[in-house]
Design a protein around this motif. Structure first.
Motif, mmCIF file in Angstrom:
data_model
loop_
_atom_site.group_PDB
_atom_site.id
_atom_site.type_symbol
_atom_site.label_atom_id
_atom_site.label_comp_id
_atom_site.label_asym_id
_atom_site.label_seq_id
_atom_site.Cartn_x
_atom_site.Cartn_y
_atom_site.Cartn_z
ATOM 1 N N GLY A 25 32.843 38.421 -30.740
ATOM 2 C CA GLY A 25 33.035 39.242 -31.925
ATOM 3 C C GLY A 25 32.688 38.550 -33.227
ATOM 4 N N LEU A 26 32.295 37.277 -33.172
ATOM 5 C CA LEU A 26 31.898 36.575 -34.389
ATOM 6 C C LEU A 26 30.673 37.280 -34.969
ATOM 7 N N ILE A 27 30.730 37.618 -36.256
ATOM 8 C CA ILE A 27 29.570 38.268 -36.859
ATOM 9 C C ILE A 27 28.513 37.213 -37.197
ATOM 10 N N MET A 28 27.271 37.651 -37.232
ATOM 11 C CA MET A 28 26.159 36.726 -37.394
ATOM 12 C C MET A 28 26.209 35.958 -38.709
ATOM 13 N N ILE A 29 26.617 36.607 -39.778
ATOM 14 C CA ILE A 29 26.642 35.887 -41.054
ATOM 15 C C ILE A 29 27.601 34.703 -40.982
ATOM 16 N N ASP A 30 28.710 34.855 -40.282
ATOM 17 C CA ASP A 30 29.632 33.731 -40.123
ATOM 18 C C ASP A 30 29.022 32.639 -39.254
ATOM 19 N N TYR A 31 28.266 33.020 -38.231
ATOM 20 C CA TYR A 31 27.570 32.029 -37.405
ATOM 21 C C TYR A 31 26.581 31.239 -38.258
ATOM 22 N N LEU A 32 25.779 31.952 -39.057
ATOM 23 C CA LEU A 32 24.804 31.274 -39.906
ATOM 24 C C LEU A 32 25.488 30.312 -40.870
ATOM 25 N N HIS A 33 26.546 30.776 -41.503
ATOM 26 C CA HIS A 33 27.232 29.965 -42.514
ATOM 27 C C HIS A 33 28.006 28.799 -41.885
ATOM 28 N N GLU A 34 28.792 29.089 -40.862
ATOM 29 C CA GLU A 34 29.733 28.102 -40.337
ATOM 30 C C GLU A 34 29.152 27.175 -39.269
ATOM 31 N N TYR A 35 28.224 27.673 -38.461
ATOM 32 C CA TYR A 35 27.681 26.858 -37.377
ATOM 33 C C TYR A 35 26.343 26.211 -37.741
ATOM 34 N N LEU A 36 25.536 26.883 -38.552
ATOM 35 C CA LEU A 36 24.212 26.363 -38.877
ATOM 36 C C LEU A 36 24.079 25.890 -40.319
ATOM 37 N N ASN A 37 25.112 26.100 -41.125
ATOM 38 C CA ASN A 37 25.100 25.721 -42.544
ATOM 39 C C ASN A 37 23.940 26.374 -43.299
ATOM 40 N N LEU A 38 23.590 27.587 -42.913
ATOM 41 C CA LEU A 38 22.576 28.380 -43.612
ATOM 42 C C LEU A 38 23.314 29.445 -44.415
ATOM 43 N N THR A 39 23.507 29.170 -45.681
ATOM 44 C CA THR A 39 24.348 30.029 -46.511
ATOM 45 C C THR A 39 23.560 30.929 -47.452
ATOM 46 N N GLY A 40 22.248 31.022 -47.262
ATOM 47 C CA GLY A 40 21.428 31.859 -48.139
ATOM 48 C C GLY A 40 21.703 33.336 -47.995
ATOM 49 N N SER A 41 21.945 33.810 -46.785
ATOM 50 C CA SER A 41 22.279 35.222 -46.585
ATOM 51 C C SER A 41 23.651 35.471 -47.199
ATOM 52 N N ARG A 42 23.776 36.572 -47.892
ATOM 53 C CA ARG A 42 25.005 36.850 -48.631
ATOM 54 C C ARG A 42 25.832 37.943 -47.981
ATOM 55 N N LEU A 43 27.133 37.741 -47.962
ATOM 56 C CA LEU A 43 28.046 38.788 -47.537
ATOM 57 C C LEU A 43 28.382 39.599 -48.777
ATOM 58 N N GLY A 44 27.757 40.753 -48.896
ATOM 59 C CA GLY A 44 27.970 41.608 -50.057
ATOM 60 C C GLY A 44 29.068 42.613 -49.776
ATOM 61 N N CYS A 45 28.690 43.708 -49.167
ATOM 62 C CA CYS A 45 29.644 44.793 -48.944
ATOM 63 C C CYS A 45 30.472 44.605 -47.681
ATOM 64 N N GLY A 46 29.944 43.891 -46.700
ATOM 65 C CA GLY A 46 30.652 43.712 -45.440
ATOM 66 C C GLY A 46 30.667 44.955 -44.574
ATOM 67 N N GLN A 47 29.885 45.967 -44.957
ATOM 68 C CA GLN A 47 29.855 47.234 -44.225
ATOM 69 C C GLN A 47 28.443 47.646 -43.822
ATOM 70 N N GLY A 48 27.465 46.787 -44.076
ATOM 71 C CA GLY A 48 26.090 47.097 -43.702
ATOM 72 C C GLY A 48 25.365 48.000 -44.671
ATOM 73 N N THR A 49 25.906 48.184 -45.857
ATOM 74 C CA THR A 49 25.316 49.104 -46.819
ATOM 75 C C THR A 49 24.362 48.433 -47.789
ATOM 76 N N CYS A 50 24.711 47.263 -48.300
ATOM 77 C CA CYS A 50 23.939 46.666 -49.394
ATOM 78 C C CYS A 50 22.700 45.900 -48.935
ATOM 79 N N HIS A 51 22.691 45.399 -47.725
ATOM 80 C CA HIS A 51 21.574 44.667 -47.127
ATOM 81 C C HIS A 51 21.335 43.279 -47.734
ATOM 82 N N ALA A 52 22.296 42.729 -48.467
ATOM 83 C CA ALA A 52 22.145 41.363 -48.980
ATOM 84 C C ALA A 52 22.150 40.352 -47.839
ATOM 85 N N CYS A 53 22.687 40.742 -46.700
ATOM 86 C CA CYS A 53 22.886 39.827 -45.576
ATOM 87 C C CYS A 53 21.761 39.833 -44.550
#
Length: 184
Positions: A25-53
């Motif tokens: 259930g780990l979401i991909m943005i958390d995998y990128l940030h926490e496991y790969l230290n790739l923090t460029g993708s942004r968690l904007g709305c958290g609902q899939g609406t804004c597409h910053a991620c």
């Protein structure tokens, strides 16, 4: 309390990543940030609406698509090839990041972003659009419509989109072979 884990492995920005055991259930943005230290993708709305991620997933058939990482589990990406905003910079022969990609450069030249929060998503969308035009050039009279289709799902709260769209238009027009014909 214990977590159920699953193992995932993928290629990110051209590098095969080590296999990781991640909580189901780990979401991909958390995998990128926490496991790969790739923090460029942004968690904007958290609902899939804004597409910053969004990241780009390259398919075996040579096509690619945007995938929202705030609503998609990391396990979905297992075995896939992924490009994040960090993977766009051009490198020299030593492998050092030295220059922004043409899309990134166009965004800077047009002062396309204000706070920059949505920029990673726009960079990925515009990159996919340019790649599509390389395969299927667009008639000049349809360019504006195609840019809007490519970027329409991305939300920016600061700039009103105009500069992003202008940067993509100018880059498409300046890149040989992407646009055909004249304006009618």
């Amino acid at each position: 309390m214990s977590f159920t884990t699953t193992s995932i492995q993928m290629t990110v920005n051209g590098q095969l990543q080590a296999e990781h055991a991640v909580p189901e259930g780990l979401i991909m943005i958390d995998y990128l940030h926490e496991y790969l230290n790739l923090t460029g993708s942004r968690l904007g709305c958290g609902q899939g609406t804004c597409h910053a991620c969004v990241v780009i997933v390259d398919k075996p058939d040579g096509t690619s698509e945007e995938v929202r990482t705030c609503i998609t589990g990391a396990n979905f990406f297992n075995g896939k090839t992924v490009r994040t905003v960090e993977g766009h910079a051009l490198t020299n022969d030593k492998g050092d990041d030295t220059l922004p990609s043409p899309v990134q450069q166009a965004f800077m030249e047009h002062y396309s972003f204000q706070c920059g929060y949505c920029t990673p998503g726009f960079v990925n969308a515009a990159t996919l659009f340019m790649e599509k035009l390389q395969r299927q050039p667009v008639a000049r009279e349809n360019l504006e419509t195609e840019i809007e289709k490519a970027l329409a799902s991305h939300i920016c709260r600061c700039t009103g989109y105009v500069r992003y769209y202008e940067a993509v238009r100018d880059l498409a027009l300046a890149t040989p072979g992407l646009v055909t014909g004249e304006v009618k």
